[in-house]
Design a protein around this motif. Structure first.
Motif, PDB file in Angstrom:
ATOM      1  N   UNK A 127       0.828  -1.213   0.000  1.00  0.00           N
ATOM      2  CA  UNK A 127       0.000   0.000   0.000  1.00  0.00           C
ATOM      3  C   UNK A 127       0.859   1.258   0.000  1.00  0.00           C
ATOM      4  N   UNK A 128       1.938   1.236   0.765  1.00  0.00           N
ATOM      5  CA  UNK A 128       2.850   2.389   0.803  1.00  0.00           C
ATOM      6  C   UNK A 128       3.432   2.643  -0.585  1.00  0.00           C
ATOM      7  N   UNK A 129       3.916   1.574  -1.216  1.00  0.00           N
ATOM      8  CA  UNK A 129       4.503   1.711  -2.541  1.00  0.00           C
ATOM      9  C   UNK A 129       3.432   2.103  -3.560  1.00  0.00           C
ATOM     10  N   UNK A 130       2.257   1.522  -3.443  1.00  0.00           N
ATOM     11  CA  UNK A 130       1.165   1.828  -4.375  1.00  0.00           C
ATOM     12  C   UNK A 130       0.735   3.288  -4.294  1.00  0.00           C
ATOM     13  N   UNK A 131       0.605   3.815  -3.079  1.00  0.00           N
ATOM     14  CA  UNK A 131       0.218   5.219  -2.926  1.00  0.00           C
ATOM     15  C   UNK A 131       1.289   6.141  -3.509  1.00  0.00           C
ATOM     16  N   UNK A 132       2.537   5.801  -3.291  1.00  0.00           N
ATOM     17  CA  UNK A 132       3.626   6.614  -3.847  1.00  0.00           C
ATOM     18  C   UNK A 132       3.567   6.618  -5.374  1.00  0.00           C
ATOM     19  N   UNK A 133       3.383   5.445  -5.958  1.00  0.00           N
ATOM     20  CA  UNK A 133       3.307   5.363  -7.417  1.00  0.00           C
ATOM     21  C   UNK A 133       2.050   6.052  -7.942  1.00  0.00           C
ATOM     22  N   UNK A 134       0.972   5.997  -7.173  1.00  0.00           N
ATOM     23  CA  UNK A 134      -0.266   6.666  -7.580  1.00  0.00           C
ATOM     24  C   UNK A 134      -0.114   8.174  -7.623  1.00  0.00           C
ATOM     25  N   UNK A 135       0.509   8.731  -6.607  1.00  0.00           N
ATOM     26  CA  UNK A 135       0.737  10.182  -6.581  1.00  0.00           C
ATOM     27  C   UNK A 135       1.705  10.576  -7.699  1.00  0.00           C
ATOM     28  N   UNK A 136       2.744   9.777  -7.908  1.00  0.00           N
ATOM     29  CA  UNK A 136       3.690  10.062  -8.989  1.00  0.00           C
ATOM     30  C   UNK A 136       2.996   9.952 -10.350  1.00  0.00           C
ATOM     31  N   UNK A 137       2.029   9.039 -10.479  1.00  0.00           N
ATOM     32  CA  UNK A 137       1.281   8.916 -11.734  1.00  0.00           C
ATOM     33  C   UNK A 137       0.468  10.172 -12.021  1.00  0.00           C
ATOM     34  N   UNK A 138      -0.103  10.753 -10.993  1.00  0.00           N
ATOM     35  CA  UNK A 138      -0.860  11.993 -11.176  1.00  0.00           C
ATOM     36  C   UNK A 138       0.070  13.115 -11.622  1.00  0.00           C
ATOM     37  N   UNK A 139       1.246  13.191 -11.005  1.00  0.00           N
ATOM     38  CA  UNK A 139       2.234  14.186 -11.456  1.00  0.00           C
ATOM     39  C   UNK A 139       2.668  13.894 -12.896  1.00  0.00           C
ATOM     40  N   UNK A 140       2.806  12.599 -13.245  1.00  0.00           N
ATOM     41  CA  UNK A 140       3.194  12.231 -14.606  1.00  0.00           C
ATOM     42  C   UNK A 140       2.142  12.698 -15.609  1.00  0.00           C
ATOM     43  N   UNK A 141       0.874  12.609 -15.239  1.00  0.00           N
ATOM     44  CA  UNK A 141      -0.198  13.106 -16.107  1.00  0.00           C
ATOM     45  C   UNK A 141      -0.086  14.615 -16.252  1.00  0.00           C
ATOM     46  N   UNK A 142       0.223  15.309 -15.148  1.00  0.00           N
ATOM     47  CA  UNK A 142       0.433  16.759 -15.218  1.00  0.00           C
ATOM     48  C   UNK A 142       1.589  17.098 -16.161  1.00  0.00           C
ATOM     49  N   UNK A 143       2.621  16.278 -16.136  1.00  0.00           N
ATOM     50  CA  UNK A 143       3.833  16.549 -16.914  1.00  0.00           C
ATOM     51  C   UNK A 143       3.654  16.192 -18.383  1.00  0.00           C
ATOM     52  N   UNK A 144       3.141  14.987 -18.654  1.00  0.00           N
ATOM     53  CA  UNK A 144       3.146  14.504 -20.032  1.00  0.00           C
ATOM     54  C   UNK A 144       1.807  14.130 -20.621  1.00  0.00           C
ATOM     55  N   UNK A 145       0.719  14.351 -19.911  1.00  0.00           N
ATOM     56  CA  UNK A 145      -0.595  14.030 -20.440  1.00  0.00           C
ATOM     57  C   UNK A 145      -1.087  12.663 -19.999  1.00  0.00           C
ATOM     58  N   UNK A 146      -2.399  12.420 -20.188  1.00  0.00           N
ATOM     59  CA  UNK A 146      -3.022  11.212 -19.642  1.00  0.00           C
ATOM     60  C   UNK A 146      -2.866   9.949 -20.493  1.00  0.00           C
ATOM     61  N   UNK A 147      -2.332  10.049 -21.702  1.00  0.00           N
ATOM     62  CA  UNK A 147      -2.205   8.886 -22.571  1.00  0.00           C
ATOM     63  C   UNK A 147      -0.897   8.156 -22.278  1.00  0.00           C
ATOM     64  N   UNK A 148      -1.015   6.957 -21.708  1.00  0.00           N
ATOM     65  CA  UNK A 148       0.184   6.198 -21.342  1.00  0.00           C
ATOM     66  C   UNK A 148       1.008   5.807 -22.567  1.00  0.00           C
ATOM     67  N   UNK A 149       0.375   5.722 -23.730  1.00  0.00           N
ATOM     68  CA  UNK A 149       1.110   5.389 -24.944  1.00  0.00           C
ATOM     69  C   UNK A 149       2.050   6.504 -25.371  1.00  0.00           C
ATOM     70  N   UNK A 150       1.693   7.730 -25.047  1.00  0.00           N
ATOM     71  CA  UNK A 150       2.518   8.880 -25.411  1.00  0.00           C
ATOM     72  C   UNK A 150       3.311   9.432 -24.231  1.00  0.00           C
ATOM     73  N   UNK A 151       3.102   8.872 -23.060  1.00  0.00           N
ATOM     74  CA  UNK A 151       3.757   9.356 -21.849  1.00  0.00           C
ATOM     75  C   UNK A 151       4.530   8.190 -21.220  1.00  0.00           C
ATOM     76  N   UNK A 152       5.813   8.020 -21.551  1.00  0.00           N
ATOM     77  CA  UNK A 152       6.570   6.866 -21.035  1.00  0.00           C
ATOM     78  C   UNK A 152       6.696   6.867 -19.509  1.00  0.00           C
ATOM     79  N   UNK A 153       6.699   8.036 -18.893  1.00  0.00           N
ATOM     80  CA  UNK A 153       6.765   8.113 -17.434  1.00  0.00           C
ATOM     81  C   UNK A 153       5.516   7.491 -16.824  1.00  0.00           C
ATOM     82  N   UNK A 154       4.365   7.874 -17.332  1.00  0.00           N
ATOM     83  CA  UNK A 154       3.100   7.322 -16.837  1.00  0.00           C
ATOM     84  C   UNK A 154       3.024   5.826 -17.101  1.00  0.00           C
ATOM     85  N   UNK A 155       3.466   5.400 -18.272  1.00  0.00           N
ATOM     86  CA  UNK A 155       3.435   3.975 -18.615  1.00  0.00           C
ATOM     87  C   UNK A 155       4.260   3.152 -17.616  1.00  0.00           C
TER      88      UNK A 155
END
Length: 190
Positions: A90-118
Motif C-alpha cells: 500500500x505504501x509503494x502503491x500510494x507513492x506510485x499513484x501520486x507520482x502517476x498523477x504528477x506524470x499526467x500533469x507533466x506529459x498528459x493522460x495517454x500512457x502510450x505517449x507518456x513513457x513516465x506514466x506507462x
C-alpha cells in the motif's frame, strides 16, 4: 521593533489604539505566509529563501527524505520476501499513484505517449499481482520477473518527487485522495 508606520498608524499609536500594533502583527504574519507560499513553489532542494527565518524549506526537505526512505524500505521488504504487513504494498502503491498523477500533469493522460506514466502504471500492475498472490497464497513477495519493473517505477517516483515542488506534490496527493473517495463511492472505476 522599529517599524515604519503610515500616518493613520502613527495617529492610532499616539491615541493609544490597538490599530498600529495590529497592523504591525499583520505585517509580520503576512511575511511568514509569503515565505511559506514561496517555499511551496520552489523545488525541494532549492534551499532557503533570502530573508526567511522560518526554516520552512528545511521541513519540506525532511518530509521529502522521510517519504523516500519509507517507500524504499517498503519496497526492499517486498523484494526480500520478508514483508509481513499488507501496508508495504500500500505504501509503494500510494507513492506510485501520486507520482502517476504528477506524470499526467507533466506529459498528459495517454500512457502510450507518456513513457513516465506507462512505467509507473507498470509498477502498479506489479503491485496488483503481489496483492493477488497474497490473497491466494498468503505471502507478500515480488517474483524475480517483476522486481526490476517495480524498482524502476520506484526510482521514477523518487525522480518525480525530487523534481517537483511541494505545492505540486500536495496537489497531486489531494487529487489522489479525491480519486480514491470517488472509487469508494462507485463514481470512478479503480
Amino acid at each position: 521593533m522599529n517599524t515604519v508606520l503610515n500616518r493613520a498608524q502613527r495617529r492610532a499609536e499616539r491615541k493609544g489604539r490597538k490599530g498600529a500594533q495590529d497592523l504591525t502583527l499583520q505585517k509580520v504574519a503576512g511575511s511568514c505566509a509569503l515565505f511559506a507560499q514561496l517555499a511551496m513553489c520552489r523545488g525541494y532542494g532549492a534551499g532557503p529563501i533570502i530573508g526567511d527565518t522560518t526554516n520552512i524549506h528545511q521541513s519540506a526537505e525532511n518530509a521529502l527524505s522521510r517519504s523516500i526512505v519509507n517507500v524504499r524500505a517498503a519496497l526492499q521488504r517486498l523484494m526480500d520476501g520478508v514483508s509481513t504487513e499488507i501496508d508495504d504494498p500500500l505504501i509503494v502503491s500510494e507513492a506510485l499513484g501520486v507520482a502517476s498523477i504528477r506524470a499526467i500533469d507533466i506529459g498528459g493522460p495517454d500512457a502510450g505517449e507518456n513513457p513516465l506514466l506507462h512505467a509507473l502504471q507498470d509498477g502498479q500492475r506489479v503491485l496488483q499481482s503481489v496483492k493477488t498472490r497474497h490473497e491466494r497464497f498468503g505471502k507478500l513477495e515480488v517474483i524475480s520477473s517483476e522486481a526490476e519493473r517495480l524498482k524502476y517505477a520506484v526510482d521514477l517516483y523518487v525522480d518525480v518527487i525530487q523534481n517537483s515542488t511541494p505545492q505540486q506534490m500536495e496537489d497531486a496527493m489531494k487529487t489522489r485522495l479525491r480519486m480514491r473517495e470517488m472509487a469508494k463511492a462507485g463514481k470512478l472505476a479503480s
